[in-house]
Design a protein around this motif. Structure first.
Motif, PDB file in Angstrom:
ATOM      1  N   GLN A  58     -24.614  31.338  71.030  1.00  0.00           N
ATOM      2  CA  GLN A  58     -24.864  32.689  70.517  1.00  0.00           C
ATOM      3  C   GLN A  58     -25.220  33.656  71.634  1.00  0.00           C
ATOM      4  O   GLN A  58     -24.850  34.832  71.609  1.00  0.00           O
ATOM      5  CB  GLN A  58     -25.992  32.651  69.493  1.00  0.00           C
ATOM      6  N   ASN A 115     -23.414  37.319  72.519  1.00  0.00           N
ATOM      7  CA  ASN A 115     -24.120  38.600  72.541  1.00  0.00           C
ATOM      8  C   ASN A 115     -23.672  39.476  73.706  1.00  0.00           C
ATOM      9  O   ASN A 115     -23.789  40.698  73.659  1.00  0.00           O
ATOM     10  CB  ASN A 115     -25.631  38.371  72.618  1.00  0.00           C
ATOM     11  N   THR A 133     -20.360  42.435  73.428  1.00  0.00           N
ATOM     12  CA  THR A 133     -20.427  43.865  73.103  1.00  0.00           C
ATOM     13  C   THR A 133     -20.777  44.712  74.322  1.00  0.00           C
ATOM     14  O   THR A 133     -20.635  45.935  74.289  1.00  0.00           O
ATOM     15  CB  THR A 133     -21.452  44.110  71.991  1.00  0.00           C
ATOM     16  N   GLN A 134     -21.218  44.076  75.394  1.00  0.00           N
ATOM     17  CA  GLN A 134     -21.516  44.807  76.627  1.00  0.00           C
ATOM     18  C   GLN A 134     -20.244  45.085  77.428  1.00  0.00           C
ATOM     19  O   GLN A 134     -20.279  45.850  78.395  1.00  0.00           O
ATOM     20  CB  GLN A 134     -22.497  44.026  77.490  1.00  0.00           C
ATOM     21  N   SER A 189     -16.641  45.627  70.009  1.00  0.00           N
ATOM     22  CA  SER A 189     -17.554  46.173  69.006  1.00  0.00           C
ATOM     23  C   SER A 189     -18.024  45.071  68.066  1.00  0.00           C
ATOM     24  O   SER A 189     -17.488  43.949  68.054  1.00  0.00           O
ATOM     25  CB  SER A 189     -16.850  47.259  68.203  1.00  0.00           C
ATOM     26  N   GLN A 190     -19.005  45.388  67.257  1.00  0.00           N
ATOM     27  CA  GLN A 190     -19.457  44.461  66.232  1.00  0.00           C
ATOM     28  C   GLN A 190     -18.315  44.148  65.260  1.00  0.00           C
ATOM     29  O   GLN A 190     -18.185  43.036  64.759  1.00  0.00           O
ATOM     30  CB  GLN A 190     -20.646  45.060  65.471  1.00  0.00           C
ATOM     31  N   GLU A 191     -17.469  45.138  65.012  1.00  0.00           N
ATOM     32  CA  GLU A 191     -16.308  44.940  64.143  1.00  0.00           C
ATOM     33  C   GLU A 191     -15.354  43.915  64.738  1.00  0.00           C
ATOM     34  O   GLU A 191     -14.802  43.062  64.022  1.00  0.00           O
ATOM     35  CB  GLU A 191     -15.584  46.277  63.928  1.00  0.00           C
ATOM     36  N   ASP A 192     -15.144  43.983  66.072  1.00  0.00           N
ATOM     37  CA  ASP A 192     -14.270  43.017  66.743  1.00  0.00           C
ATOM     38  C   ASP A 192     -14.793  41.591  66.594  1.00  0.00           C
ATOM     39  O   ASP A 192     -14.017  40.639  66.526  1.00  0.00           O
ATOM     40  CB  ASP A 192     -14.160  43.345  68.237  1.00  0.00           C
ATOM     41  N   MET A 193     -16.112  41.454  66.573  1.00  0.00           N
ATOM     42  CA  MET A 193     -16.738  40.125  66.589  1.00  0.00           C
ATOM     43  C   MET A 193     -17.122  39.619  65.202  1.00  0.00           C
ATOM     44  O   MET A 193     -17.707  38.539  65.074  1.00  0.00           O
ATOM     45  CB  MET A 193     -18.000  40.182  67.462  1.00  0.00           C
ATOM     46  N   LYS A 194     -16.797  40.354  64.146  1.00  0.00           N
ATOM     47  CA  LYS A 194     -17.301  40.011  62.815  1.00  0.00           C
ATOM     48  C   LYS A 194     -16.773  38.676  62.297  1.00  0.00           C
ATOM     49  O   LYS A 194     -17.413  38.032  61.444  1.00  0.00           O
ATOM     50  CB  LYS A 194     -16.984  41.130  61.828  1.00  0.00           C
TER      51      LYS A 194
END
Length: 519
Positions: A81, A85, A88-89, A93-98
Motif C-alpha cells: 500500500q 500511495n 498520485t505524486q 489521480s485517485q480515479e486512475d487508481m480506483k
C-alpha cells in the motif's frame, strides 16, 4: 525524448536494499510506453498490471491511449500500500487508481480473464523466499502449467506463469524481466511450456549503455507474448540507445518500421532461440568443433560456509597458535587479484593489507588428534552455532572442509569489466569467488598452449554465449557452463593445442588430497 523520473532509481545503499527485499525497480517511461503499446495494439480496453507499484504502466497507458485515440481503463494489484500511495505524486489521480486492489496477485488472482497484461514483476530471487512460500509456488506452477520448476526460480517467474494462465484468447502480455528468466536452471521447462501454449511475438534486449535500470545489477529483457497458436519464428531486438521514442514507434508498427541504428532487429527460429537463449544474439553458424571441456575440467572453489571462521589472516593464526600445517594458502575475493596472474607478490601485498590468505583445511580427524590450540578454536566455533549453519550442517564432522588440489588456472565466478582467466603460479586454493580450471594433461607444453587459448580475446568474447548476464555487461559463469565455452578453431590452431588430448580423462581434482600446506 521521454524523461526518466528520478524517483525510479534508488539513491543509496540503504534504499537499494529496501528495493531488493521488495523486488521493486521502476520501469522508465520510454520502455513502459512501448510495452503498453504492444498490449493495447489498436483495441485499447482494460489494462491490468499485477504489480502496479508507483504506476509507471498506468502513466504509459494514458500517454499511449491519447496518441492512438483509444478507449481504455486501468486495473491492477499490488501487495504494498505504501508504494501505491506514491502513484498520485507522479501524475496519477485517485480515479486512475480506483480499480487497484491491495493483495497478492500470485495467491489472490482476479477471477476474470484478461486481454492486456503488462508488468515489471517483483524481482525477488529464490534465496529471499521462505521455504513455505516456495512450496506454495511449486504447487502453483504444477496446478497452472503442469510443470515443477527448479527451486532457484525467483518470484518474478511465477508472476509470469500466473499472468499467462489468465490471458483471454488473443490477449497480450508484456513483461520486463531479468535475463535469468531464460538463462536459469528452470528456463528450459518454463519456455518449453510457454512456446507450446502461447505465441512468442518478440523479445527485446538492451545493450549495457541502453539499460532501463543502469544502477541495478540485472540484464533486463522485454517479452511480448499472445494467447494464440504458437509460431516457429519470433522477432529479436537489441536496443542500443535509451530514452528515445524509437522503441515505442517500432512496436507500434507491428515490428515493421526500420528502427535505424538505435535498435538491431532480426527474425529468429524459435528452436534456435530456445537452444541459444533469448537473452543472447543468434548463432548463425557453428563457430567451433571444440569446447573448453574438451581440454579441461572445471570445479567451483572451496565453500566454507563461514569464511570468518575458516579463512584467516597470518596475524590471526599466530594469535591462535594453531600450527601452520593445518592451513593452505588461499584467495577469497576476485578484487584481491587485479592482474592475470596470482604470484607470491600478490600474497605479500594481501598480507600487508591485512587480508586473509590462510584457509583452515581439516580432513575430519577426531578432535583428540588435534593440538590443544586447534581443539579450543573448534570448540569456540561449535559454541557459536556453526554446526547448525545450512552448508556446515551437511558435513560429518562439521569442521571437515572441502578439498581441492592446486588448479593451474582460475576463472572469476562473476566477471564485470575485466572478465579473465587467471594463472595460479602462487599455488593457492580459491574460495567460491573463483572456479578452478584443471587441464586434462599436466604436460608443461600443453599447459602453456592452453594458457594462450584461455586469454585469447575471441575465447573471452564467447563467454557471452554461455554465461548468465547481469547489469553493466557482467557475466556469471557456472562450472558446467564454462566447460561448454566454445573455443574458436582458429584460436586452437594459433596456439598449437593438440586436440587429440581432448578425450583424456583426468582424475577428479576435487577428490585428490594433495593439499597446498603453508610452507
Amino acid at each position: 525524448m521521454q524523461k526518466v523520473n528520478s524517483y525510479k532509481i534508488p539513491s543509496s545503499g540503504e534504499a537499494r536494499e529496501i528495493l531488493r527485499e521488495k523486488g521493486q525497480f521502476w520501469t522508465p517511461d520510454w520502455v513502459a510506453e512501448a510495452m503498453v503499446d504492444y498490449v493495447f495494439a489498436e483495441k485499447g480496453g482494460m489494462l491490468f498490471d499485477p504489480a502496479v507499484g508507483a504506476g509507471a504502466f498506468f502513466r504509459a497507458a494514458k500517454v499511449v491511449s491519447k496518441e492512438k485515440n483509444l478507449e481504455f481503463s486501468l486495473s491492477g494489484m499490488d501487495i504494498d500500500q505504501n508504494v501505491l500511495n506514491e502513484a498520485t505524486q507522479y501524475g496519477l489521480s485517485q480515479e486512475d487508481m480506483k480499480n487497484v486492489k491491495v493483495g497478492d496477485f500470485l495467491f489472490e488472482p482476479p477471477h476474470n480473464k484478461l486481454l492486456a497484461v503488462v508488468a515489471n514483476p517483483p524481482y525477488i530471487r529464490h534465496h529471499r523466499i521462505s521455504l513455505e512460500t516456495k512450496e506454495k509456488l511449486r504447487r502453483l506452477s504444477l496446478e497452472n502449467a503442469g510443470i515443477v520448476l527448479d527451486g532457484r526460480a525467483g518470484l518474478h517467474i511465477y508472476f509470469l506463469i500466473r499472468a499467462l494462465t489468465l490471458l483471454e484468447h488473443n490477449g497480450r502480455l508484456a513483461f520486463i524481466m531479468p535475463a535469468d528468466t531464460c538463462e536459469g536452471k528452470f528456463a528450459n521447462n518454463l519456455w518449453q511450456w510457454i512456446t507450446r501454449n502461447f505465441c512468442l511475438d518478440a523479445v527485446i534486449t538492451f545493450a549495457p549503455e541502453a539499460s532501463p535500470f543502469p544502477n541495478v545489477d540485472t540484464n533486463p529483457l522485454v517479452f511480448l507474448i499472445r494467447k494464440d497458436l504458437p509460431k516457429d519464428k519470433f522477432i529479436w531486438a537489441k536496443c542500443h540507445k535509451a530514452k528515445t521514442k524509437t522503441l515505442k514507434l517500432w512496436v507500434r508498427s507491428n515490428f515493421s518500421l526500420a528502427p535505424e541504428n538505435s535498435i538491431t532487429v532480426c527474425e529468429r527460429d524459435l528452436s534456435e532461440g530456445l537452444q541459444t537463449g533469448f537473452s543472447r544474439p543468434p548463432i548463425t553458424e557453428k563457430t567451433s568443433k571444440y569446447v573448453l571441456g574438451d581440454f579441461v575440467q572445471v570445479v567451483r572453489g572451496v565453500a566454507t560456509g563461514a569464511n570468518e571462521f575458516f579463512f584467516l589472516t597470518d596475524e590471526q593464526v599466530k594469535a591462535l597458535q594453531i600450527p601452520e600445517r593445518y592451513f593452505v594458502r588461499a584467495i577469497g575475493r576476485t578484487r584481491d587479484v587485479s592482474t592475470e596472474e596470482i604470484t607470491q607478490e600478490t600474497l605479500d601485498l594481501l598480507h600487508k593489507k591485512g587480508r586473509p590468505t590462510l584457509l583452515l583445511s581439516l580432513n575430519g580427524e577426531p578432535l583428540d588428534n588435534y593440538p590443544e590450540s586447534l581443539k579450543n578454536y573448534l570448540s569456540k566455533g561449535e559454541k557459536s552455532g556453526l554446526p547448525q549453519k545450512p552448508l556446515i550442517s551437511q558435513r560429518k564432522p562439521w569442521y571437515k572442509t572441502e578439498i581441492r588440489s592446486v588448479p593451474p588456472f582460475l576463472f572469476a565466478y562473476l566477471g564485470r569489466r575485466n572478465v579473465r582467466f587467471i594463472r595460479n603460479t602462487a599455488g593457492i586454493i580459491p574460495l567460491t569467488g573463483f572456479l578452478c580450471v584443471y587441464p586434462k594433461s599436466e604436460e608443461k607444453e600443453f599447459v602453456e598452449r592452453l594458457w594462450k587459448v584461455l586469454n585469447h580475446p575471441d575465447t573471452i568474447a564467447n563467454l557471452a554465449l554461455i554465461g548468465k548476464s547481469y547489469g553493466d555487461g557482467a557475466v556469471k559463469v557456472e562450472p558446467r557452463a564454462l566447460e561448454r565455452l566454445p573455443i574458436p578453431d582458429h584460436v586452437i590452431e594459433e596456439a598449437g593445442l593438440p586436440v587429440q588430448l581432448r578425450l583424456f580423462e583426468q582424475k577428479e581434482p576435487y577428490r585428490t588430497d594433495t593439499r597446498n600446506r603453508k610452507r
